[in-house]
Design an enzyme around this catalytic site. Sequence first.
Site, PDB file in Angstrom:
ATOM      1  N   SER A  73       2.592 -13.674 -26.550  1.00  0.00           N
ATOM      2  CA  SER A  73       2.592 -12.539 -25.614  1.00  0.00           C
ATOM      3  C   SER A  73       3.922 -11.803 -25.742  1.00  0.00           C
ATOM      4  CB  SER A  73       2.451 -13.066 -24.177  1.00  0.00           C
ATOM      5  OG  SER A  73       2.676 -12.031 -23.238  1.00  0.00           O
ATOM      6  N   TYR A 128       5.365 -19.026 -17.674  1.00  0.00           N
ATOM      7  CA  TYR A 128       4.490 -18.467 -18.726  1.00  0.00           C
ATOM      8  C   TYR A 128       5.352 -17.886 -19.841  1.00  0.00           C
ATOM      9  CZ  TYR A 128       1.038 -15.123 -20.696  1.00  0.00           C
ATOM     10  OH  TYR A 128       0.214 -14.389 -21.520  1.00  0.00           O
TER      11      TYR A 128
HETATM   12  N1  LIG Z   1      -4.883 -10.500 -21.098  1.00  0.00           N
HETATM   13  C1  LIG Z   1      -3.675 -10.071 -21.447  1.00  0.00           C
HETATM   14  O1  LIG Z   1      -3.255  -8.966 -21.046  1.00  0.00           O
HETATM   15  C2  LIG Z   1      -2.812 -10.915 -22.343  1.00  0.00           C
HETATM   16  C3  LIG Z   1      -1.591 -10.387 -22.763  1.00  0.00           C
HETATM   17  C4  LIG Z   1      -0.770 -11.153 -23.577  1.00  0.00           C
HETATM   18  C5  LIG Z   1      -1.188 -12.399 -24.008  1.00  0.00           C
HETATM   19  N2  LIG Z   1      -2.377 -12.895 -23.583  1.00  0.00           N
HETATM   20  C6  LIG Z   1      -2.778 -14.230 -24.057  1.00  0.00           C
HETATM   21  O2  LIG Z   1      -4.070 -14.176 -24.606  1.00  0.00           O
HETATM   22  C7  LIG Z   1      -4.705 -15.449 -24.478  1.00  0.00           C
HETATM   23  C8  LIG Z   1      -6.077 -15.263 -23.856  1.00  0.00           C
HETATM   24  O3  LIG Z   1      -5.870 -14.753 -22.541  1.00  0.00           O
HETATM   25  P1  LIG Z   1      -6.999 -13.984 -21.727  1.00  0.00           P
HETATM   26  O4  LIG Z   1      -6.366 -12.775 -21.172  1.00  0.00           O
HETATM   27  O5  LIG Z   1      -8.258 -13.890 -22.490  1.00  0.00           O
HETATM   28  O6  LIG Z   1      -7.139 -15.021 -20.514  1.00  0.00           O
HETATM   29  P2  LIG Z   1      -8.404 -15.492 -19.668  1.00  0.00           P
HETATM   30  O7  LIG Z   1      -9.404 -14.417 -19.588  1.00  0.00           O
HETATM   31  O8  LIG Z   1      -7.851 -16.063 -18.421  1.00  0.00           O
HETATM   32  O9  LIG Z   1      -9.020 -16.657 -20.577  1.00  0.00           O
HETATM   33  C9  LIG Z   1      -8.286 -17.823 -20.796  1.00  0.00           C
HETATM   34  C10 LIG Z   1      -9.079 -18.745 -21.688  1.00  0.00           C
HETATM   35  O10 LIG Z   1      -8.335 -19.975 -21.792  1.00  0.00           O
HETATM   36  C11 LIG Z   1      -9.184 -21.056 -21.445  1.00  0.00           C
HETATM   37  N3  LIG Z   1      -8.449 -22.139 -20.790  1.00  0.00           N
HETATM   38  C12 LIG Z   1      -7.642 -22.064 -19.699  1.00  0.00           C
HETATM   39  N4  LIG Z   1      -7.212 -23.287 -19.351  1.00  0.00           N
HETATM   40  C13 LIG Z   1      -7.767 -24.156 -20.242  1.00  0.00           C
HETATM   41  C14 LIG Z   1      -7.704 -25.565 -20.405  1.00  0.00           C
HETATM   42  N5  LIG Z   1      -7.011 -26.351 -19.553  1.00  0.00           N
HETATM   43  N6  LIG Z   1      -8.390 -26.120 -21.417  1.00  0.00           N
HETATM   44  C15 LIG Z   1      -9.131 -25.362 -22.260  1.00  0.00           C
HETATM   45  N7  LIG Z   1      -9.212 -24.020 -22.166  1.00  0.00           N
HETATM   46  C16 LIG Z   1      -8.543 -23.430 -21.167  1.00  0.00           C
HETATM   47  C17 LIG Z   1     -10.203 -20.463 -20.468  1.00  0.00           C
HETATM   48  O11 LIG Z   1     -11.371 -21.232 -20.475  1.00  0.00           O
HETATM   49  P3  LIG Z   1     -11.830 -22.210 -19.283  1.00  0.00           P
HETATM   50  O12 LIG Z   1     -11.278 -21.673 -18.001  1.00  0.00           O
HETATM   51  O13 LIG Z   1     -13.307 -22.176 -19.400  1.00  0.00           O
HETATM   52  O14 LIG Z   1     -11.257 -23.543 -19.644  1.00  0.00           O
HETATM   53  C18 LIG Z   1     -10.432 -19.091 -21.095  1.00  0.00           C
HETATM   54  O15 LIG Z   1     -11.405 -19.193 -22.103  1.00  0.00           O
HETATM   55  C19 LIG Z   1      -3.775 -16.296 -23.592  1.00  0.00           C
HETATM   56  O16 LIG Z   1      -3.020 -17.170 -24.398  1.00  0.00           O
HETATM   57  C20 LIG Z   1      -2.867 -15.264 -22.941  1.00  0.00           C
HETATM   58  O17 LIG Z   1      -1.614 -15.798 -22.614  1.00  0.00           O
HETATM   59  C21 LIG Z   1      -3.200 -12.189 -22.753  1.00  0.00           C
END
Ligand SMILES: NC(=O)c1ccc[n+]([C@@H]2O[C@H](COP(=O)([O-])OP(=O)(O)OC[C@H]3O[C@@H](n4cnc5c(N)ncnc54)[C@H](OP(=O)(O)O)[C@@H]3O)[C@@H](O)[C@H]2O)c1
Length: 270
Positions: free
Chosen positions: A137, A150
């Site tokens: 990120s 984070y």
């Molecule tokens: N969205 C943004 O703006 C943004 C920006 C920068 C970086 N990111 C990064 O992108 C990645 C994806 O984020 P996102 O925005 O798609 O988040 P999200 O919608 O909250 O999805 C998170 C994913 O991680 C899984 N997860 C969470 N805890 C887990 C655990 N204990 N074991 C296994 N799986 C787990 C969740 O599945 P379950 O809950 O089903 O386990 C879900 O599939 C992350 O690493 C985040 O830091 C996101």
Amino acid sequence: MKNLNGKNAIVTGASRGIGVHIVDSLTKNGVNVIGIARSIEGLKETAKIVANNQGEFSYLEFDLSQALKISELVNKFKDVDFLINNAGIEIYKEFENYQLNEIENIIKVNLIGPMELTRQLIPKIKENKGHIVNIASLAGKKGVVFNGVYSATKSGLILWSDALDQELKQSGVGVTSVCPGYIAETGMFNDGGYPPPPLLGKSNPRKVSKAVIDAIVKNKKEIIVNSGPIRPLIAIGQIFPRLSDTIINWFGVPELSKKRAFESKGGNKT
Ligand SMILES: NC(=O)c1ccc[n+]([C@@H]2O[C@H](COP(=O)([O-])OP(=O)(O)OC[C@H]3O[C@@H](n4cnc5c(N)ncnc54)[C@H](OP(=O)(O)O)[C@@H]3O)[C@@H](O)[C@H]2O)c1
């Protein structure tokens, strides 16, 4: 690696958000993907979305915070070319109000889980001269107030990826960190329901999934996914850290984090 067709990938966090787009892009490129997450319902939804793509999608329920059980998961995999460490969590609140178990959980899911899964999969990935992509990120490039744990894990992911890429170079395995800024349409930022600071803007999740494909095909070291040119700002921050505080403040990032922390305490959205 130029041709992705018929290769095999593991994608964590495949049950919702950006992970669904990563699975979609990989399977559209003919990659067979095993998705990992805790929510079987979410994984089933992903399976429906990508059902007509060229690559196959299957899934396994697993909690990445359970690092000691990762060997049981890894035993279920045969051929692995690519590992996409995408799962991640964040909690917005004042640092002094964190509980120890919250700090531990963020570090387990965002850093220890990916490290241990990668460590155990490296022999298989080496056999195929494959690729590892860590979804970090921009919060790993500059500390984000009220989201410091984070930030620490994402910063850790970036430097670990850097070191591992150098370490594995001779074996033909590449390691990339992908650093998204604010992502629209889906995912943890979008779920918060706040608009991004206008000067930083937002990107769509397909840009992240395209970055994953580019990371593998072009063996990139690091890809930033952001709507504006952010690298000069990061460079300024390396030379003048206080100046970058001022700039980020001017962009409105701390203000936005403060609202999210306030809301997580039970306050109303402003
Ligand atoms: N969205 C943004 O703006 C943004 C920006 C920068 C970086 N990111 C990064 O992108 C990645 C994806 O984020 P996102 O925005 O798609 O988040 P999200 O919608 O909250 O999805 C998170 C994913 O991680 C899984 N997860 C969470 N805890 C887990 C655990 N204990 N074991 C296994 N799986 C787990 C969740 O599945 P379950 O809950 O089903 O386990 C879900 O599939 C992350 O690493 C985040 O830091 C996101």
